[in-house]
Every structure is written in structure tokens, then in C-alpha cells.
Enzyme design. Structure first.
Site, PDB file in Angstrom:
ATOM      1  CG  PHE A 219      28.185  22.760  -3.364  1.00  0.00           C
ATOM      2  CD1 PHE A 219      27.259  22.977  -2.362  1.00  0.00           C
ATOM      3  CD2 PHE A 219      29.346  22.074  -3.072  1.00  0.00           C
ATOM      4  CE1 PHE A 219      27.489  22.513  -1.076  1.00  0.00           C
ATOM      5  CE2 PHE A 219      29.589  21.605  -1.791  1.00  0.00           C
ATOM      6  CZ  PHE A 219      28.660  21.825  -0.780  1.00  0.00           C
ATOM      7  CD  GLU A 220      22.366  26.313  -6.952  1.00  0.00           C
ATOM      8  OE1 GLU A 220      21.837  27.043  -7.767  1.00  0.00           O
ATOM      9  OE2 GLU A 220      21.790  25.895  -5.929  1.00  0.00           O
ATOM     10  CB  THR A 221      28.469  27.433  -6.795  1.00  0.00           C
ATOM     11  OG1 THR A 221      28.783  26.394  -5.861  1.00  0.00           O
ATOM     12  CG2 THR A 221      27.425  28.354  -6.203  1.00  0.00           C
ATOM     13  N   GLY A 222      29.272  24.885  -8.945  1.00  0.00           N
ATOM     14  CA  GLY A 222      30.303  24.307  -9.797  1.00  0.00           C
ATOM     15  C   GLY A 222      31.428  23.603  -9.064  1.00  0.00           C
TER      16      GLY A 222
ATOM     17  CG  ASN B 132      20.419  29.619  -9.814  1.00  0.00           C
ATOM     18  OD1 ASN B 132      20.251  30.802 -10.128  1.00  0.00           O
ATOM     19  ND2 ASN B 132      20.853  29.261  -8.628  1.00  0.00           N
TER      20      ASN B 132
END
Lengths: 254, 327
Positions: A49-52, B108
Site C-alpha cells: 500500500f502507498e501508506t507504507g 501523494n
């Protein structure tokens, strides 16, 4: 066997994911697809996920890419910058499959998730790129999810948030973009692809009981319907995984 | 070890009134429904701070409330949704359509790079992202703002040829400008009195947001001893010298999630969504949940009602894996 078109859509995307893939997953139905693939035929696929969160072992369906459920038994946590870095890294970028959605798409697979009308005085406003433009710029296998509606499939976009094949032919390469335009658009009626030369949208697959004309009726520009073939309907096993294991509360597949 | 005079513990009222002034350039930590510094957001709204310039990647719930309360006049942002709770956050959407805020759109990754550039002290970082798109072509702020406001970069971004290209190859890159917020506010699970901070679970872009800022406020669920944080230094994220104020606020991220502590409150987030569509419902909502409670603890008790137990994180998974989220 009865099923909803949303279930068919999720499974159509799940079937694109191979065991060796690294899947960059967005919010919503793409999470259902990635979870389904891991449960059905690609247990070793890596979801990130882009959130890491890297290589998450999703136990409960996340409702956002920041949902703490994406952190479950992840192999590691990294920052946003690191996460997007994996996509364009020369070693890892080639193996990444992206799955993104948008508000509008044009004949060359460019996406609008920002606004409609004048950018400074819009008549509709959407959330913006998030990580979608980054994915669309970097990865070689980007899968787009869209519900077929005339107002979503439009000849020209008010705002080009994420690049597809730009103006067709080799315009994407000329613009200096790495990666490829979208490989397919998974809809609720069938799967659209892009001509290898012109890069214009065409119809590749139709879901059970859907006609090519019905698809064309929901698209505001003409597409080539001549190579459409039937897409395998869901198997009882696939539906069972979706309904019993992945989204029993019907949070996404409602 | 630091002496008592280095202790930065303060109240949220004092931290916000000292570091968040009218017109301040602000960034907040967290991502959509996770670890937003909600107690601080509520305090900014209570103090009636106006004309904030906010830098956001996907800051979700906290940002939308700041917009809804009229605190924000300009916004540089990548994503204004809130997961399944809001495909597009409602106060953001209304403010853009009614043109009460000015917005500049990035991606982002670009916002993450911009905070990283700020943290590194360089003026910009390059990326291929957004070539061929309207993120490059369409700029949100009028040129006059960039001229009048010395804190802003002189341009939204710059497309240039790679100066390292060989021969006649041209290769284009997008340069995105560094961000230097006046203040960044983050919520962490743990901090000590000196400001040393530990985030558990995903840290998103919080660390670079903090390092890029002139001042940093950390709110924390647990105020712990220096010794405890120094037993596992590799797990810490910010050193004391990056942090100006430490505020101990249990449930400080509620109603957003805080890994290992509590989950998001799906019921309250839905209540917000029901209220956020127009000012006639949003104003009384803010009155009830932000202006009336004596402090954050009273707000949490009022908002969560009997759900605090059900959102408590399971220590094995880090979230409330038995919480009912469907209708």
C-alpha cells in the site's frame, strides 16, 4: 449460480494477479480483488500500500489504505516516499501491478479524478490524484476499475489527473513517461483493452449475458467491438471466497 | 539525559495558541482515517484560528474538519477522500465548489517528496510523476499569491530536462518545491518529556513533515520515560531537538485509528459524514462535540458513548478485529 456484477468485477481483477506479482492496492474493490487472488490462486502475491505497509497479510477487509487492517502481519513498514519509490525503482518496478479507479476515463485510458468544468470554478470536485497519478506514471501493468456509465467514459477530460496512453500511438513515450499506459479497464459489464498500435480503447471481453451493444451504449465515444469474446463467469469456489472469507459484512460488495 | 528545564510538556490550549497563529502554514500527521492529531484539530477550531495555509498528502478527517470550521483559506493537497467513509470529503468538496478555499493539486508521491525536500533542506526534488498531465498544466493559486507570500515557492513546479542525460537524449523531469510548514502537529503512541517520539505501525509522511517544519507539536497517548524510549532506540522516529511541545492526550487521535491503541470509530465517522453536508447540520455538530466539551476526554466519552471497549485494539493485531463495521 447468481452473482452481482460487482462480484464479477472483483473476480475479473483477481484473476489478473499472478503468484509472482507485487500488487499496489488502492481503496475499495481493488482490495477485495487482491485479497481474493491471494485466497484463490496467488497465495504468494505481495500486496503493498502507498501508506507504507509491505506484504500485508490481510485478515479483515480494510476500508482505506490507512486502515490499521493493512498493517496486519506486514513484513515491514516504510514511509510514503519509500513506498512510491519501490514503483519506479529499476529492480522492483517491473514486477508491480497497479489497480486504480477514477471518476472519468477517455478513449486512451487517461483518467480524471480531480474535477469537472473549469479547474478554478468546477461544477464537480473529486478527491484528486492521491497515489493514482504516481502509479499510472510508473508501472507497466496498470489495471483500471470503472463502472460503465456514459458520464464516466467521455471523449475528453476536463482534467487529466493520471496519464494513460495520452494521445495514443507513441505519445506516452514521447512525453518522457516511464511505465506503460493501462493494460485494461475492468468494468461491471466486461473488460476493455487498448489497441497495440493506436492505443485506443476496444472491447476485449464480455461478462455472461451482456451484449457488445449494451457496452457501447454506456460509452460516450465509439470503440471497436469486433474482438469481444466471452469472459468466464465466477465459479462457486470464487464466489464463496468473496462472500464467506473476504467481505462477509458486505462492506464493499454491498 | 536532559534536565527538567528541557521538558516540553504543555497543554493543548497553550501549544496551539503559541505555535498556530492566524495565517500559519500548517501540516498535520496521519493519513485519512488513521492517527490524525484530532485533539489538536479540535483545539484549533475552538480557538477560532483563521486563514491557515495547509499542506496535505491525504490527511482526511482532521483536514476536513478544519475546512468545515472555516479555519483554512489555502490548501496544497494530493487527496481529499476518507476511504469508504467519504469518496470525496464533504467540507472540502463544498469549499472548492463554493470557492471559499484556494486549492493546488499535487500527487501523494509529490507531496511526500516535497516534505522530504523540506526535511533535507534542499529547494526541490525531481520525479517523473505527473508528466503529460494537468497536474503540470493547471495551477491553482493566482500568480499574485506567490509574489505576495514569501513562504510559498515561486512556482507550483518546473519541468526540466535531465541535466545528466548523455548525447542527444532528452529526458524530462518534474521538480517539486520543498515545503517548510510553520508548524507540524502529529499524534504518536509514545513520547517522553523532552520530545523524543515513537510512532507504532505506519508512520506515513509524519517524520518528514515534522523535520521540515519550524515548530513541531507532538500529542501522545502515552507519556513515557526517557529510559523506556532509549531501551529500543531504533524504534524511535523523532529526536528531542525536533520537537517544541509535548502534550499528553489519551485517545488524542480519536475518532481516527491509533495502531495498538484503538481503532477508528466507524459509527462516529459516519455521524460526521451525515452532518458535514451542510452548515445547518455541521455547526450544531461542532457545537456539541468541539465547543461544549470541557476537554478531549469529555469529547471522547460523549462521542464514543458505549463503544470505547469495542474499538480498543487487540494487542495481537493492533486493531479491534471484532469491531462491527457494517450496517
Amino acid at each position: 449460480m447468481t452473482y452481482t456484477l460487482k462480484e464479477m468485477m472483483a473476480l475479473a481483477a483477481a484473476r489478473q494477479i499472478r503468484n509472482q506479482d507485487i500488487v499496489f492496492c488502492g481503496t475499495g474493490i481493488s482490495m477485495v480483488a487482491a485479497m481474493a487472488a491471494k485466497h484463490i490462486h496467488a497465495p504468494d502475491a505481495t500486496i503493498f500500500f502507498e501508506t507504507g505497509a509491505i506484504d500485508s497479510c490481510l485478515k479483515d477487509l480494510p476500508l482505506a489504505v490507512s486502515d490499521p487492517r493493512v498493517m496486519h502481519r506486514a513484513s515491514m513498514f516504510c514511509s510514503l516516499a519509500d513506498s512510491f519509490g519501490f514503483m519506479q525503482n529499476r529492480k522492483t518496478g517491473q514486477n508491480i501491478v497497479g489497480i486504480v479507479g477514477a471518476a472519468q476515463i477517455d478513449p486512451y485510458g487517461n483518467l480524471n479524478s480531480t474535477s469537472i468544468g473549469d479547474y478554478h470554478a468546477p461544477t464537480a470536485r473529486f478527491p484528486g490524484s492521491g497515489g493514482a497519478c504516481d502509479v499510472a506514471c510508473f508501472v507497466n501493468n496498470n489495471i483500471v476499475f470503472m463502472k460503465l456509465e456514459k458520464r464516466k467514459f467521455v471523449p475528453t477530460l476536463s482534467y487529466r489527473t493520471s496519464p494513460g496512453w495520452l494521445d495514443g500511438y507513441d505519445s506516452r513515450k514521447k512525453a518522457g513517461l516511464p511505465g506503460s499506459g493501462p493494460s485494461m479497464v475492468i468494468t461491471d459489464m466486461g473488460i476493455l483493452g487498448f489497441d497495440r498500435v493506436t492505443r485506443r480503447m476496444k472491447l476485449d471481453y464480455l461478462y455472461e449475458g451482456i451484449t457488445a451493444d449494451a457496452v457501447q451504449e454506456r460509452i460516450s465515444f465509439d470503440i471497436d467491438l469486433s474482438s469481444a469474446r466471452p469472459f468466464k463467469p465466477p465459479t462457486p469456489e470464487e464466489l464463496n471466497v468473496l462472500r464467506e472469507t473476504i467481505d462477509p459484512e458486505k462492506l464493499i460488495l454491498n | 539525559m536532559h534536565h527538567a528545564s528541557n521538558h516540553k510538556i504543555t497543554s493543548i490550549e497553550q501549544a496551539v495558541s503559541k505555535y498556530v497563529s492566524n495565517g500559519a502554514h500548517l501540516s498535520i500527521g496521519g493519513f485519512t482515517i488513521n492517527r490524525n492529531p484530532m485533539a489538536a484539530v479540535h483545539e484549533i477550531i475552538r480557538q477560532g484560528i483563521r486563514n491557515l495555509h495547509v499542506y496535505a498528502h491525504s490527511n482526511g478527517q482532521g483536514l476536513d474538519q478544519l475546512i468545515g470550521a472555516g479555519c483554512v483559506s489555502r490548501l496544497e493537497i494530493a487527496y481529499s477522500g476518507n476511504g469508504r467513509f467519504a469518496p470525496t470529503c464533504l467540507c472540502f468538496k463544498r469549499a472548492v465548489l463554493e470557492r471559499t478555499i484556494q486549492v493546488e493539486d499535487y500527487t501523494n508521491f509529490q507531496m511526500a517528496l516535497r516534505f522530504l525536500a523540506g526535511a533535507m533542506g534542499v529547494p526541490f526534488l525531481p520525479t517523473y510523476s505527473s508528466l503529460g498531465t494537468d497536474i503540470v498544466e493547471k495551477w491553482g493559486f493566482p500568480d499574485q499569491i506567490r509574489l505576495d507570500e514569501p513562504k510559498l515557492a515561486s512556482k507550483k513546479l518546473v519541468v526540466m530536462d535531465n541535466p545528466f542525460s548523455r548525447d542527444h537524449e532528452t529526458e524530462k523531469l518534474v521538480l517539486v518545491p520543498a515545503i517548510h510548514p510553520d508548524v507540524t502537529i502529529i499524534h504518536a503512541q509514545k513520547a517522553d518529556a523532552t520530545g523524543c517520539t515513537r510512532i507504532e505501525g505506519l508512520s506515513f509522511a509524519d517524520i518528514d513533515q515534522a523535520k521540515a517544519a519550524r515548530h513541531v507539536i507532538v500529542t501522545c497517548d502515552h507519556l513515557v520515560s526517557e529510559n523506556e524510549l532509549r531501551k529500543d532506540s531504533g524504534a524511535n522516529h523523532l529526536p528531542a531537538f525536533c520537537v517544541d511541545a509535548v502534550v499528553h492526550i489519551p485517545h488524542g487521535a480519536y475518532p481516527t485509528a491509533c495502531f495498538n491503541e484503538y481503532d477508528y470509530d466507524a459509527v462516529f465517522l459516519e455521524q460526521y459524514q451525515q452532518a458535514a453536508g451542510n452548515d445547518d447540520t455541521l455547526d450544531p455538530f461542532f457545537q456539541t462535540y468541539i465547543h461544549s466539551p470541557a476537554d478531549h476526554a469529555e469529547f471522547v466519552a460523549m462521542a464514543a458513548q458505549n463503544r470505547l471497549e469495542s474499538i480498543r485494539a487487540n494487542p495481537v493485531t493492533g486493531y479491534a478485529d471484532r469491531m462491527k463495521r457494517g450496517a
